[in-house]
Design an enzyme around this catalytic site. Sequence first.
Site, short mmCIF file in Angstrom:
data_model
loop_
_atom_site.label_atom_id
_atom_site.label_comp_id
_atom_site.label_asym_id
_atom_site.label_seq_id
_atom_site.Cartn_x
_atom_site.Cartn_y
_atom_site.Cartn_z
N ASN A 16 0.91 -1.14 0.36
CA ASN A 16 0.01 -0.03 0.14
C ASN A 16 0.67 1.02 0.06
O ASN A 16 1.48 1.39 0.87
CB ASN A 16 -1.04 -0.07 1.33
CG ASN A 16 -1.69 1.29 1.69
OD1 ASN A 16 -1.87 1.60 0.28
ND2 ASN A 16 -2.47 1.31 2.52
N TRP A 17 0.97 1.78 -1.25
CA TRP A 17 2.56 2.75 -1.30
C TRP A 17 1.70 3.83 -0.65
O TRP A 17 2.63 4.98 -0.35
CB TRP A 17 2.30 3.45 -3.00
CG TRP A 17 3.08 2.17 -3.26
CD1 TRP A 17 4.03 1.28 -2.54
CD2 TRP A 17 3.59 2.05 -4.32
NE1 TRP A 17 5.21 0.86 -3.95
CE2 TRP A 17 4.32 1.42 -4.75
CE3 TRP A 17 3.22 2.88 -5.66
CZ2 TRP A 17 5.34 1.11 -6.05
CZ3 TRP A 17 3.68 2.46 -7.12
CH2 TRP A 17 4.91 1.66 -7.09
N LYS A 18 0.13 3.91 -0.95
CA LYS A 18 -0.79 5.43 0.00
C LYS A 18 -0.52 6.74 -0.43
O LYS A 18 -0.01 6.25 -2.11
CB LYS A 18 0.00 5.74 1.98
CG LYS A 18 -0.19 4.00 2.59
CD LYS A 18 0.05 4.63 3.95
CE LYS A 18 -0.36 3.54 4.74
NZ LYS A 18 -0.20 3.87 5.66
N HIS A 23 -9.68 1.99 4.89
CA HIS A 23 -8.42 2.09 5.36
C HIS A 23 -8.52 3.06 6.49
O HIS A 23 -9.13 3.46 5.70
CB HIS A 23 -7.62 2.43 4.29
CG HIS A 23 -6.21 2.21 4.77
ND1 HIS A 23 -5.85 3.19 5.68
CD2 HIS A 23 -5.36 1.72 4.72
CE1 HIS A 23 -4.66 2.80 6.54
NE2 HIS A 23 -3.90 1.80 5.61
N GLU A 65 -7.61 5.24 7.53
CA GLU A 65 -6.93 7.20 7.56
C GLU A 65 -7.71 7.43 6.42
O GLU A 65 -8.24 8.41 6.73
CB GLU A 65 -5.28 6.53 6.65
CG GLU A 65 -4.41 6.47 7.06
CD GLU A 65 -3.17 6.12 6.15
OE1 GLU A 65 -3.13 5.53 5.59
OE2 GLU A 65 -2.02 5.22 7.62
N GLU A 99 -6.13 -4.26 10.81
CA GLU A 99 -5.08 -3.14 10.44
C GLU A 99 -5.20 -2.85 11.72
O GLU A 99 -6.18 -1.63 11.61
CB GLU A 99 -5.15 -2.16 9.46
CG GLU A 99 -5.19 -3.59 8.21
CD GLU A 99 -4.14 -2.10 7.58
OE1 GLU A 99 -2.62 -2.60 6.41
OE2 GLU A 99 -4.73 -1.26 7.03
N GLY A 114 2.04 2.22 11.10
CA GLY A 114 3.17 3.24 10.91
C GLY A 114 4.09 4.17 12.88
O GLY A 114 3.82 4.58 12.90
N SER A 139 2.65 -2.32 10.96
CA SER A 139 4.16 -2.45 10.93
C SER A 139 4.29 -3.29 10.28
O SER A 139 5.89 -3.84 11.03
CB SER A 139 4.17 -1.29 11.93
OG SER A 139 3.98 -0.22 12.06
N GLY A 158 2.45 -0.91 4.48
CA GLY A 158 2.89 0.12 4.04
C GLY A 158 4.18 0.91 3.84
O GLY A 158 4.77 0.50 2.62
N GLY A 159 4.23 1.73 4.97
CA GLY A 159 5.59 2.14 4.86
C GLY A 159 7.28 0.56 4.52
O GLY A 159 7.80 1.39 3.70
P1 PGA Z 1 1.96 0.55 7.69
O1 PGA Z 1 1.01 0.55 7.31
O2 PGA Z 1 3.21 -0.30 7.40
O3 PGA Z 1 3.04 1.41 7.43
O4 PGA Z 1 2.03 0.52 9.31
C1 PGA Z 1 0.06 -0.29 7.13
C2 PGA Z 1 -1.39 0.17 6.36
O5 PGA Z 1 -1.60 1.15 6.95
O6 PGA Z 1 -1.75 -0.18 5.63
#
Ligand code: PGA
Length: 257
Positions: A13-15, A98, A100, A170, A176, A216, A237-238
């Site tokens: 997930n590149w956001k 998600h 966010e 999640e 994050g 994470s 994500g990250g």
């Molecule tokens: P993260 O994000 O791996 O940076 O914790 C995961 C996500 O939000 O899908």
Amino acid sequence: MNDVKKALTVIANWKMHRTISEAKKYVTDLAPLIQGSLSQVYLAAPFTMLSEIAPLCRASNIVLGAQNMNDHDEGAFTGEISGKMLKDAGADFVILGHSERRTLFHESNDFVNRKVKKAIDVGLVPVVCIGETAAERDSGNTANVLSYQLRYSLAGVNSEQIGRIMIAYEPLWAIGTQQAAMPAVAQEMHLFCRRYIEDQYGKYAAEKVSILYGGSVKPDNAKVLSEQKDVDGLLVGGASLSVESFEKIVNFPNGIL
Ligand code: PGA
């Protein structure tokens, strides 16, 4: 703990990251590294580059998708993108709900639900995200929060359709933060989700539905998390932003070093 080799679904997930040329380079660099993997790689990219990288993804056996969509096919919704448009641009799946989106953009379960149904209608696989906050966990409300999100995000989805969606657990306190859920906690929550699906849709649906863990995920915890019986894959994500770390997350769990 099982050391079972299983075909995982691993989603990057590149956001809100990457330009078109950066994305092309990433896919080109990643492709040869994941060729022998048992896991299926999915890439949730920003809208702007979908049609540009779709041919590269197709040639590399990477499933391409988006991170959000609107619940209408078209109309006066300035700034929005429809599922039909995503399909047209080369997407095959879409992340919905998600945390966010839910927290920063105030998306309700009802809105997520309308998007889920629309995604299924247009032939996109919805990846429906759920998860509790730290306060909800600390006050013992995790089960209520998860079942409420599942009930209302999936309302009206039938038992045949449920096999075509993925659920991503999640926990918000893990996203994050560098603090992934302990493997046993992830397993407990995934089992909870699977039992919920079994209660609502039956045993067959519960076996078919993929439940991914996100929050994470890093190269050093991907293996132990994915060894948990009810963890069918990972949403990253990250650590998906670098080819080097994402490739390890894809390959480590199945022992390809
Ligand atoms: P993260 O994000 O791996 O940076 O914790 C995961 C996500 O939000 O899908």
